[in-house]
Design a protein around this motif. Structure first.
Motif, PDB file in Angstrom:
ATOM      1  N   TRP A 123     -12.280  -7.347  10.950  1.00 21.88           N
ATOM      2  CA  TRP A 123     -12.082  -6.671  12.492  1.00 21.88           C
ATOM      3  C   TRP A 123     -11.378  -5.341  12.426  1.00 21.88           C
ATOM      4  CZ3 TRP A 123      -9.498 -11.058  10.596  1.00 21.88           C
ATOM      5  CH2 TRP A 123      -8.250 -11.180  10.874  1.00 21.88           C
ATOM      6  N   ASP A 124     -11.395  -4.632  13.441  1.00 21.55           N
ATOM      7  CA  ASP A 124     -11.006  -3.340  13.608  1.00 21.55           C
ATOM      8  C   ASP A 124      -9.401  -3.232  13.370  1.00 21.55           C
ATOM      9  OD1 ASP A 124     -13.620  -2.638  13.568  1.00 21.55           O
ATOM     10  OD2 ASP A 124     -13.409  -2.341  15.873  1.00 21.55           O
ATOM     11  N   SER A 125      -8.859  -4.074  13.888  1.00 21.48           N
ATOM     12  CA  SER A 125      -7.414  -3.933  13.944  1.00 21.48           C
ATOM     13  C   SER A 125      -6.498  -4.498  12.770  1.00 21.48           C
ATOM     14  CB  SER A 125      -6.845  -4.270  15.274  1.00 21.48           C
ATOM     15  OG  SER A 125      -7.127  -5.952  15.223  1.00 21.48           O
ATOM     16  N   LEU A 126      -7.159  -5.211  11.776  1.00 21.65           N
ATOM     17  CA  LEU A 126      -6.726  -5.800  10.651  1.00 21.65           C
ATOM     18  C   LEU A 126      -5.697  -5.138   9.905  1.00 21.65           C
ATOM     19  CD1 LEU A 126      -6.608  -8.445   8.931  1.00 21.65           C
ATOM     20  CD2 LEU A 126      -8.225  -7.464   7.412  1.00 21.65           C
ATOM     21  N   VAL A 127      -4.480  -5.526   9.727  1.00 21.83           N
ATOM     22  CA  VAL A 127      -3.496  -5.018   8.748  1.00 21.83           C
ATOM     23  C   VAL A 127      -3.294  -6.060   7.642  1.00 21.83           C
ATOM     24  CG1 VAL A 127      -2.538  -3.526  10.451  1.00 21.83           C
ATOM     25  CG2 VAL A 127      -1.405  -5.932  10.022  1.00 21.83           C
ATOM     26  N   ALA A 128      -2.881  -5.567   6.483  1.00 20.84           N
ATOM     27  CA  ALA A 128      -2.362  -6.317   5.235  1.00 20.84           C
ATOM     28  C   ALA A 128      -1.401  -7.352   5.999  1.00 20.84           C
ATOM     29  CB  ALA A 128      -1.623  -5.596   4.202  1.00 20.84           C
ATOM     30  N   ASN A 129      -1.336  -8.707   5.255  1.00 20.27           N
ATOM     31  CA  ASN A 129      -0.580  -9.655   5.750  1.00 20.27           C
ATOM     32  C   ASN A 129       0.990  -9.642   5.233  1.00 20.27           C
ATOM     33  OD1 ASN A 129      -1.724 -11.161   7.978  1.00 20.27           O
ATOM     34  ND2 ASN A 129      -2.760 -12.415   6.693  1.00 20.27           N
ATOM     35  N   GLY A 130       1.061  -8.832   4.149  1.00 20.33           N
ATOM     36  CA  GLY A 130       2.186  -8.505   3.481  1.00 20.33           C
ATOM     37  C   GLY A 130       2.695  -7.200   3.701  1.00 20.33           C
ATOM     38  N   PRO A 131       3.957  -6.819   3.567  1.00 17.30           N
ATOM     39  CA  PRO A 131       4.507  -5.657   3.834  1.00 17.30           C
ATOM     40  C   PRO A 131       4.069  -4.582   2.654  1.00 17.30           C
ATOM     41  CG  PRO A 131       6.454  -7.146   3.009  1.00 17.30           C
ATOM     42  CD  PRO A 131       5.049  -7.807   3.575  1.00 17.30           C
ATOM     43  N   ALA A 132       4.077  -3.228   2.805  1.00 17.43           N
ATOM     44  CA  ALA A 132       3.687  -2.367   1.671  1.00 17.43           C
ATOM     45  C   ALA A 132       4.425  -2.601   0.567  1.00 17.43           C
ATOM     46  CB  ALA A 132       3.606  -1.024   2.136  1.00 17.43           C
ATOM     47  N   TRP A 133       5.801  -2.776   0.571  1.00 17.40           N
ATOM     48  CA  TRP A 133       6.715  -2.946  -0.739  1.00 17.40           C
ATOM     49  C   TRP A 133       5.986  -4.231  -1.668  1.00 17.40           C
ATOM     50  CZ3 TRP A 133       8.793  -7.494  -2.172  1.00 17.40           C
ATOM     51  CH2 TRP A 133       9.138  -8.493  -0.865  1.00 17.40           C
ATOM     52  N   HIS A 134       5.366  -4.969  -0.918  1.00 12.22           N
ATOM     53  CA  HIS A 134       4.881  -6.193  -1.692  1.00 12.22           C
ATOM     54  C   HIS A 134       3.459  -6.524  -2.025  1.00 12.22           C
ATOM     55  CE1 HIS A 134       3.593 -10.602  -2.076  1.00 12.22           C
ATOM     56  NE2 HIS A 134       4.834 -10.601  -2.766  1.00 12.22           N
ATOM     57  N   ASP A 135       2.586  -6.003  -0.866  1.00  9.03           N
ATOM     58  CA  ASP A 135       1.176  -5.953  -1.333  1.00  9.03           C
ATOM     59  C   ASP A 135       0.648  -4.677  -1.821  1.00  9.03           C
ATOM     60  OD1 ASP A 135       1.002  -8.358  -0.119  1.00  9.03           O
ATOM     61  OD2 ASP A 135      -0.256  -8.102   1.543  1.00  9.03           O
ATOM     62  N   ARG A 136       1.034  -4.764  -3.011  1.00  8.61           N
ATOM     63  CA  ARG A 136       0.427  -3.158  -3.923  1.00  8.61           C
ATOM     64  C   ARG A 136       0.480  -3.636  -5.086  1.00  8.61           C
ATOM     65  NH1 ARG A 136       4.549  -0.502  -6.499  1.00  8.61           N
ATOM     66  NH2 ARG A 136       6.646  -1.217  -5.796  1.00  8.61           N
ATOM     67  N   PHE A 137      -0.089  -2.936  -6.212  1.00  5.99           N
ATOM     68  CA  PHE A 137       0.149  -2.909  -7.484  1.00  5.99           C
ATOM     69  C   PHE A 137       1.394  -2.258  -7.989  1.00  5.99           C
ATOM     70  CE2 PHE A 137      -4.725  -3.123  -8.298  1.00  5.99           C
ATOM     71  CZ  PHE A 137      -4.880  -4.409  -7.823  1.00  5.99           C
ATOM     72  N   PRO A 138       2.098  -2.589  -9.289  1.00  9.30           N
ATOM     73  CA  PRO A 138       3.055  -1.966  -9.888  1.00  9.30           C
ATOM     74  C   PRO A 138       3.123  -0.499  -9.995  1.00  9.30           C
ATOM     75  CG  PRO A 138       2.552  -4.015 -10.949  1.00  9.30           C
ATOM     76  CD  PRO A 138       1.427  -3.896 -10.167  1.00  9.30           C
ATOM     77  N   GLY A 139       1.697   0.038 -10.302  1.00 14.56           N
ATOM     78  CA  GLY A 139       1.655   1.527 -10.640  1.00 14.56           C
ATOM     79  C   GLY A 139       1.640   2.396  -9.575  1.00 14.56           C
ATOM     80  N   LEU A 140       1.436   2.000  -8.479  1.00 13.11           N
ATOM     81  CA  LEU A 140       1.390   3.013  -7.286  1.00 13.11           C
ATOM     82  C   LEU A 140       1.773   2.269  -5.802  1.00 13.11           C
ATOM     83  CD1 LEU A 140       0.172   5.734  -6.545  1.00 13.11           C
ATOM     84  CD2 LEU A 140      -1.947   4.522  -5.575  1.00 13.11           C
ATOM     85  N   GLU A 141       2.497   3.085  -5.394  1.00 12.97           N
ATOM     86  CA  GLU A 141       3.128   2.678  -4.012  1.00 12.97           C
ATOM     87  C   GLU A 141       2.281   3.327  -2.742  1.00 12.97           C
ATOM     88  OE1 GLU A 141       7.499   3.983  -3.820  1.00 12.97           O
ATOM     89  OE2 GLU A 141       7.752   2.575  -5.467  1.00 12.97           O
ATOM     90  N   PHE A 142       2.447   2.872  -1.599  1.00 10.78           N
ATOM     91  CA  PHE A 142       2.067   3.400  -0.536  1.00 10.78           C
ATOM     92  C   PHE A 142       3.021   4.503   0.170  1.00 10.78           C
ATOM     93  CE2 PHE A 142       0.099  -0.527  -0.108  1.00 10.78           C
ATOM     94  CZ  PHE A 142      -1.333  -0.332   0.243  1.00 10.78           C
ATOM     95  N   ASP A 143       2.852   5.924  -0.461  1.00  9.84           N
ATOM     96  CA  ASP A 143       3.613   6.849  -0.191  1.00  9.84           C
ATOM     97  C   ASP A 143       4.067   7.423   1.232  1.00  9.84           C
ATOM     98  OD1 ASP A 143       1.246   8.047  -0.067  1.00  9.84           O
ATOM     99  OD2 ASP A 143       1.841   9.488  -1.731  1.00  9.84           O
TER     100      ASP A 143
END
Length: 449
Positions: free
Chosen positions: A50-70
Motif C-alpha cells: 500500500w501507498d503509505s507503507l514504511v519499513a517496520n524497523g528503523p533505518a539503522w537496523h533495516d539495511r545491509f552492512p555496506g550502505l546506510e540511509f544517508d
C-alpha cells in the motif's frame, strides 16, 4: 545443451533484498553468476504494497552492512519507495550482474551431466547452481471461507493501495498482523467504519526504555533463535513504523473507533460469524508484550545500564465494549460493510522449480538454505537459519552462508589430478581460470543491467 544456451556457474532467481545480498557475496568470492528478475530490482517494495507503507524497523537496523540511509535519521522508518531505491543503489555499488524483465519459467536437473536447464522468457540457461531468492511473499492467500458472490468488494492486502480505492461504506479487515493493523488504522482515520478481525498474535513494544524493539530482540538473542516456539510458527507480529513508529495497542484502536472481533469463522449470505476468542487473543498478545518488558528490565539490571524507567508502558487501557461484549455475528448489509480486506498472508509458489527439493506438502527441505537437492539453494524464507532470516539484515547474513557453501563446492568440483611440467600452471587451476573467464565473458555479452 544447444548452441543458443547460455552457461553460467550460479543463477540467482529474484532481485529483491535476497537476490541483491546473494549477488554481493558471490561477487566478493569471485563466483560467476547472473541474477534474473522478472520486473525491476525490489519491485515488490514499489508496487506490491500500500501507498503509505514504511519499513517496520528503523533505518539503522533495516539495511545491509555496506550502505546506510544517508538521507534519513537513523531512528526513522524508511518509506517503501526509499527502500526500493536503497536496493537499487546497493546493486549499483558493486555492479551486480542483474538482468531485469526476465521471468524464470522452468528449472530442471540435467540428465547425465551436472547442473540445471533453466528456461526463461528471454532464453535458456545452463547453470551449475540455482539460488531461489524469491522470498516468502509470492502468492497472496485468501482463505476458502471468502464469499463467492460479487456483492462485496474483496481485495488482498497485496492489492490494497489507499482508502480511496474502496467504495463507500464500512470495511471488514481480516487479519491483525502488521499489515492488517496498519490498513485498518488508515481506513478508520480516513472516516470509514472498520471491523478488525483479530487472531493470535505477538505484540512487541515499538520501543521501551529508549531502545527500539529491534535492538531489544538483538541484545536478548531473539533474532538468532534457530527455531520457532512450538505452536507459534505461524503467529503474526503486530508492529508498526507508521506515523513515526508506535506500539500497536488493540484497546487503543477500539477506543479510537475500530470494532474488534474474533477470528473470522464463516460467511452465510450477508452474515459473517466470528470465533469467541477475541479476549483470549488480546490477553495472549499482552502476555507477549509484558514478557519482553520483563526481559528488558532484567537485562538492564544485569548489565547495569542507565536507561530511563518507563512505568507507563505497563499501564493498559480499560477493555472496550467490543472486547467485554464481543460480536459473534455481524450482518454485513445492515452494518453497511461493503468491502473486505484480506490481510491473511502469502504462500510460496514453486511451480516452475522441477527438482527434488520439497517434502510431501511442497515445503522446501533445506539446512540453512542448502537444499536437499544438490545445487539448489533457498534464501529469504522465514526461519531459514534464524528468526531474523526474513528481515533485511538477516537475509544478508544468510546469503553469506550460502555463498560460502557455493564457493567451497566449486573448489571441490574444480579439482583435477595434478599433471604438470616444470614451469606450467597446475592443470586444475588453469582449467578453473579458463572456465571462469569464459563465463564472465558470457555474462557481459548478455548486457546485464
Amino acid at each position: 545443451m544447444t548452441a543458443d544456451t547460455m552457461s553460467i556457474d550460479t543463477l540467482v532467481v529474484g532481485a529483491g533484498q535476497a537476490g541483491v545480498a546473494m549477488s554481493e557475496h558471490l561477487s566478493k568470492l569471485g563466483v560467476p553468476h547472473l541474477v534474473l528478475e522478472r520486473d525491476r530490482i525490489a519491485e515488490r517494495w514499489r508496487t506490491g504494497r500500500w501507498d503509505s507503507l514504511v519499513a517496520n524497523g528503523p533505518a539503522w537496523h533495516d539495511r545491509f552492512p555496506g550502505l546506510e540511509f544517508d538521507d534519513l535519521d537513523a531512528d526513522a522508518f524508511a518509506p517503501k519507495e526509499r527502500v526500493a531505491d536503497y536496493f537499487e543503489a546497493y546493486a549499483r555499488k558493486f555492479d551486480a550482474p542483474v538482468r531485469t524483465g526476465v521471468e524464470v519459467t522452468s528449472v530442471v536437473r540435467n540428465t547425465g551431466r551436472a547442473g540445471f536447464t533453466v528456461e526463461t522468457t528471454k532464453g535458456v540457461f545452463d547453470a551449475n547452481r540455482v539460488v531461489v531468492a524469491t522470498g516468502p511473499f509470492q502468492r497472496p492467500v485468501i482463505p476458502p471461507i471468502a464469499p463467492k458472490d460479487g456483492r462485496l468488494t474483496q481485495i488482498h492486502s497485496a492489492d490494497y493501495r489507499n482508502p480511496a480505492q474502496l467504495p463507500d461504506g464500512g470495511v471488514l479487515v481480516v487479519g491483525a498482523g502488521s499489515s492488517g493493523v496498519q490498513i485498518a488504522d488508515e481506513l478508520q482515520r480516513a472516516g470509514k467504519k472498520v471491523y478488525l478481525s483479530v487472531g493470535p498474535h505477538d505484540r512487541p513494544p515499538r520501543a521501551y526504555r529508549n531502545r527500539d524493539f529491534c535492538w531489544w530482540l538483538g541484545v536478548l538473542g531473539e533474532w538468532d533463535k534457530e527455531a520457532a516456539t512450538p505452536g507459534k510458527e505461524h503467529v503474526t507480529i503486530a508492529v508498526s513504523g507508521a506515523r513515526g513508529g508506535h506500539t500497536v495497542d488493540f484497546r487503543r484502536l477500539a477506543h479510537q473507533g475500530i470494532t474488534l472481533v474474533g477470528l473470522t469463522k464463516t460467511f452465510d449470505g450477508d452474515t459473517v460469524s466470528f470465533e469467541s476468542d477475541l479476549a483470549i487473543n488480546i490477553a495472549r498478545g499482552d502476555e507477549n508484550y509484558l514478557a519482553l518488558l520483563d526481559a528488558a528490565d532484567a537485562y538492564i539490571a544485569r548489565n547495569g545500564f542507565d536507561l530511563p524507567e518507563e512505568p507507563d508502558a505497563r499501564r493498559m487501557l480499560p477493555d472496550p465494549d467490543c472486547v467485554t461484549q464481543p460480536l459473534h455475528e455481524l450482518d454485513l448489509a445492515q452494518a453497511g460493510v461493503t468491502s473486505i480486506v484480506w490481510a491473511t498472508g502469502y504462500a510460496v509458489d514453486y511451480d516452475w522449480l522441477h527438482v527434488d527439493a520439497f517434502d510431501a506438502k511442497g515445503k522446501p527441505q533445506h539446512q540453512r538454505g542448502v537444499s536437499k537437492e544438490p545445487g539448489v539453494y533457498f534464501l529469504g524464507l522465514p526461519w531459514l537459519a534464524r528468526r531474523g532470516s526474513t528481515f533485511i539484515w538477516g537475509v544478508w547474513h544468510d546469503a553469506k552462508h550460502i555463498a560460502d557453501h557455493i564457493a567451497t563446492q566449486r573448489k571441490y568440483q574444480s579439482y583435477r589430478a595434478p599433471v604438470q611440467r616444470d614451469g606450467e600452471k597446475p592443470r586444475n587451476k588453469a582449467l578453473a581460470d579458463a572456465r571462469d573467464q569464459s563465463q564472465v565473458q558470457q555474462v557481459n555479452e548478455l548486457g546485464v543491467n
